[in-house]
Design a protein around this motif. Structure first.
Motif, PDB file in Angstrom:
ATOM      1  N   ILE A  55       0.841  -1.205   0.000  1.00 17.46           N
ATOM      2  CA  ILE A  55       0.000   0.000   0.000  1.00 17.46           C
ATOM      3  C   ILE A  55       0.873   1.251   0.000  1.00 17.46           C
ATOM      4  CG2 ILE A  55      -1.680   1.313   1.354  1.00 17.46           C
ATOM      5  CD1 ILE A  55      -2.847  -1.287   2.285  1.00 17.46           C
ATOM      6  N   TYR A  56       1.976   1.206   0.786  1.00 20.72           N
ATOM      7  CA  TYR A  56       2.896   2.353   0.834  1.00 20.72           C
ATOM      8  C   TYR A  56       3.468   2.637  -0.552  1.00 20.72           C
ATOM      9  CZ  TYR A  56       7.342   4.699   1.529  1.00 20.72           C
ATOM     10  OH  TYR A  56       8.396   5.548   1.417  1.00 20.72           O
ATOM     11  N   LEU A  81       0.789   4.243  -2.727  1.00 20.75           N
ATOM     12  CA  LEU A  81       0.424   5.617  -2.376  1.00 20.75           C
ATOM     13  C   LEU A  81       1.547   6.598  -2.680  1.00 20.75           C
ATOM     14  CD1 LEU A  81      -1.581   5.280   0.934  1.00 20.75           C
ATOM     15  CD2 LEU A  81      -2.415   5.590  -1.389  1.00 20.75           C
ATOM     16  N   ASN A  82       2.799   6.140  -2.606  1.00 23.02           N
ATOM     17  CA  ASN A  82       3.921   7.025  -2.902  1.00 23.02           C
ATOM     18  C   ASN A  82       4.380   6.906  -4.347  1.00 23.02           C
ATOM     19  OD1 ASN A  82       5.031   8.480  -0.351  1.00 23.02           O
ATOM     20  ND2 ASN A  82       4.329   6.476   0.304  1.00 23.02           N
ATOM     21  N   LEU A 120       2.316  14.333  -0.271  1.00 17.53           N
ATOM     22  CA  LEU A 120       1.573  13.118  -0.589  1.00 17.53           C
ATOM     23  C   LEU A 120       0.358  13.421  -1.458  1.00 17.53           C
ATOM     24  CD1 LEU A 120       1.640  10.134  -0.097  1.00 17.53           C
ATOM     25  CD2 LEU A 120       0.175  10.440   1.879  1.00 17.53           C
ATOM     26  N   PRO A 141      -1.968  10.001  -8.364  1.00 21.93           N
ATOM     27  CA  PRO A 141      -2.145   9.062  -7.243  1.00 21.93           C
ATOM     28  C   PRO A 141      -3.433   8.247  -7.363  1.00 21.93           C
ATOM     29  CG  PRO A 141      -1.750  11.288  -6.449  1.00 21.93           C
ATOM     30  CD  PRO A 141      -1.870  11.384  -7.902  1.00 21.93           C
ATOM     31  N   ASN A 159      -2.873   5.583  -9.731  1.00 17.27           N
ATOM     32  CA  ASN A 159      -1.971   4.596  -9.132  1.00 17.27           C
ATOM     33  C   ASN A 159      -2.728   3.639  -8.232  1.00 17.27           C
ATOM     34  OD1 ASN A 159       0.659   4.683  -9.992  1.00 17.27           O
ATOM     35  ND2 ASN A 159       1.127   6.506  -8.800  1.00 17.27           N
ATOM     36  N   ILE A 160      -3.657   4.189  -7.416  1.00 19.00           N
ATOM     37  CA  ILE A 160      -4.437   3.334  -6.514  1.00 19.00           C
ATOM     38  C   ILE A 160      -5.248   2.338  -7.335  1.00 19.00           C
ATOM     39  CG2 ILE A 160      -6.331   3.319  -4.850  1.00 19.00           C
ATOM     40  CD1 ILE A 160      -5.280   6.079  -3.931  1.00 19.00           C
TER      41      ILE A 160
END
Lengths: 506, 146
Positions: free
Chosen positions: B24-25, B28-29, B109, B116, B119-120
């Motif tokens: 998940i990190y 998210l990044n 972030l 983002p 990306n998710i």
């Protein structure tokens, strides 16, 4: 206007995943959605042909060029891609309509329609893509969907054919990717228009040309690379065979070859000659191999190799003339013949595969030796099949006659007398094996009493009738008024390939 | 499929959540550091794969999950397409894939607009797809060896 260009990819992709989500809850959802989708795409393609002119470029993401270096992914719509898009959507629509009854025999109908839609998305994307890497990506989408569709019946023969197709198709993709890697390493660009104005020459360009010719030649099943086609195209479900032979080998094979060798590389005599010779060989080999076949669909598949030879020869002669500074008028005439035959072939070969599917649906076999006398039992299939056979053999007044005539006349006026002679001989061979098929399937005395005979449902009949009418109507494309709308822009796009760079980078 | 020993099962029980959170990190990044949706999705899927390998006996339960995973996968792809196509409508100039959200400050972030978000979605899709492929292969092997 330009804003509608990405719809050619968005609509089939979105439809495919809607089918995946909602198709399991709502009965017949996938069937209806696929037909609506292709109806919309046909309308869109027709709209672009009738209402727009010249080359339209669209930047995905809206990134401006940095100086004159293109950063964004380009979608480009020129005359040639418009024509191919129309062919894809129209033949796709009729094959999808035919499928609505044909696929009742499968347990996983929904997946068939998802893969069909993905294949359309891949082909459309390839045709409008303006850079070589996206051509590769969309090529893979279309090719992988087609691998799965060939194996859709999951019987031994189909799995074997699909495996063979996957191995050879994978090799082709690898070779293309290798070529793209070399290209990026040497020039730092993937954009077709950007590459075409770079001053590159020498052995590097020849190496690239060989990579792309072999890779896309495998996809197009040109002569030494054709061995997968008879298996794959005869094993697939019939509407898919119609799509593979009628559209897929043209969109991901022929179109890609000519887009690359006209728009990307400077025309060279050697490459043009290689393409024309390979086309001639495909014409002869495909024709000779087709004579001995007893499986209807296998014969049609070999005939596809032979007929694609005509298309390649037509455009190849134009390429030779343009490369050597010959007459532009004859070159244009010859390219027109090739493109005209491409359109015609997708119509009559699509129809012939649908006919073969109907025969198999009704009787359960496609071995000519076990059939016969079907003209009385299924008059519609018999008459449409006769129409398509006459059209593909080049009998007037059907469309195949005109396109073959134009290619032969162009060959004679470009002083390729032997080529013209071979084209005529192959045409005679073509008529011989199609008459054989007509005799054994529709006119002979029946070999069995057809115990399990099934009547052909309406959607299947309707698709075949429309295609048969198209076989007749497309002859009108020789008239200058109609030709100027549909095919002349595509010919211009190939002849004035320098314009491509000018408009896209502009 | 048989499970493994108690030691392996216990260690997996500790490791799998950590791996999943790391996935998940990475997702998210994605717009700030190496990695992103695809890499993070694969890491997330590897947590599932580890669990299946260690506790082989849960396989029968997982067969029912396969259609749910397929649903998740299709929804994610559709979501990706919808976000991209929203650019056509919201950017004002009909640009496919346009970044129509606020860009924010570089390095934070919550920045970089739709990237983002995409990306998710890619992370979800890749995780579901890899898990589906793995389950399909395991089920296939199970049926062949029977």
């Amino acid at each position: 206007m330009n804003a509608m260009i990405p719809l050619f990819v968005i609509v089939p992709l979105a439809a495919a995943f809607f089918m995946a989500i909602l198709g399991r809850f709502i009965k017949n959802f996938s069937k209806i959605l696929l037909n609506l989708e292709l109806l919309f795409l046909s309308y869109l393609a027709l709209h672009f042909i009738l209402n727009t002119q010249g080359i339209l470029a669209y930047r995905v993401g809206g990134f401006e060029n940095a100086g004159d270096i293109p950063i964004a992914i380009y979608l480009v719509l020129d005359g040639l891609s418009r024509l191919i898009l129309l062919v894809i959507s129209l033949i796709g629509l009729l094959a999808a309509f035919y499928s609505t009854s044909y696929t009742r025999q499968f347990t996983q109908e929904r997946k068939y329609y998802i893969l069909f839609s993905l294949m359309i998305a891949g082909m459309n994307g390839l045709v409008i893509s303006g850079d070589i890497f996206n051509i590769f990506v969309f090529l893979e989408i279309a090719a992988i969907a087609s691998y799965a569709l060939v194996a859709f019946g999951i019987e031994k023969q189909q799995l074997e054919a699909s495996f063979k197709y996957q191995v050879l198709g994978g090799m082709a993709s690898l070779i293309i990717l290798l070529g793209i890697g070399f290209l990026y390493w040497q020039t730092g660009t993937l954009n077709i228009a950007d590459f075409s104005r770079l001053p590159v020459s020498g052995p590097f360009v020849k190496l690239l040309a060989i990579f792309f010719l072999v890779g896309f030649g495998l996809k197009a099943a040109i002569f030494p690379f054709h061995s997968w086609l008879p298996d794959a195209h005869s094993s697939a479900p019939s509407p898919i065979s119609a799509m593979l032979s009628g559209v897929l080998i043209k969109a991901i094979g022929i179109y890609a070859i000519f887009r690359i060798f006209f728009s990307m590389f400077a025309l060279s005599y050697e490459i043009a000659m290689v393409i024309t010779v390979l086309g001639t060989l495909s014409m002869i080999v495909g024709g000779l191999m087709a004579i001995g076949q007893w499986d209807i669909k296998r014969m049609l598949a070999f005939s596809s190799i032979s007929q694609m030879g005509y298309v390649i020869v037509g455009i190849g002669i134009g390429m030779i003339l343009l490369a050597t500074g010959g007459s532009k008028v004859i070159a244009g005439f010859s390219i027109f013949g090739g493109l005209f035959h491409l359109v015609n072939h997708s119509v009559f070969k699509g129809l012939l595969f649908l006919n073969a599917g109907a025969v198999e649906y009704a009787t359960g076999t496609r071995d000519m030796r076990q059939l016969g006398g079907l003209a009385e039992k299924m008059p519609l299939t018999a008459s449409t099949s006769l129409t398509a056979s006459l059209a593909i053999s080049g009998v007037p007044p059907f469309n195949g006659f005109f396109s073959k005539l134009i290619i032969i006349v162009a060959a004679v006026s470009a002083h390729f007398y032997w080529l013209a002679f071979i084209a005529v001989v192959v045409s005679i061979i073509t008529i011989s094996y199609f008459m054989k098929m007509q005799k054994y399937v529709f006119f002979n005395t029946p070999q069995t009493d057809y115990k399990n005979f099934r009547a052909i449902p309406l959607p299947m009949n309707l698709s075949m009738i429309i295609l048969a009418l198209l076989c007749l109507l497309l002859s009108l494309l020789v008239l200058p008024q109609i030709r100027d709308i549909f095919i002349t822009p595509a010919v211009d796009a190939l002849i004035n390939s320098l314009q491509y760079t000018a408009v896209v980078i502009g | 499929m048989k499970g493994m020993t108690v030691i392996v099962k216990k260690v997996t029980q500790f490791m799998a959540p950590v791996i999943f959170i790391f996935g998940i990190y990475v997702v998210l990044n994605g717009h700030l550091s190496p990695g992103g949706g695809f890499a993070g999705g694969v890491i997330m899927a590897s947590a599932f794969i580890l669990q299946i390998l260690a506790n082989g006996e849960i396989l029968d339960k997982l067969r029912k999950e396969e259609s749910g995973l397929e649903f998740l996968e299709s929804t994610a792809i559709l979501g990706f397409l919808v976000v991209a196509a929203l650019g056509l409508l919201l950017s004002g100039s009909f640009v496919f894939f346009s970044n129509f959200l606020k860009q924010g400050v570089i390095g934070e972030l919550l920045s970089a607009g739709i990237i983002p978000l995409e990306n998710i979605i890619v992370g979800t899709e890749v995780c579901a797809a890899i898990a589906t492929i793995f389950i399909a292969l395991v089920v296939f092997k199970d049926e062949v060896t029977k």
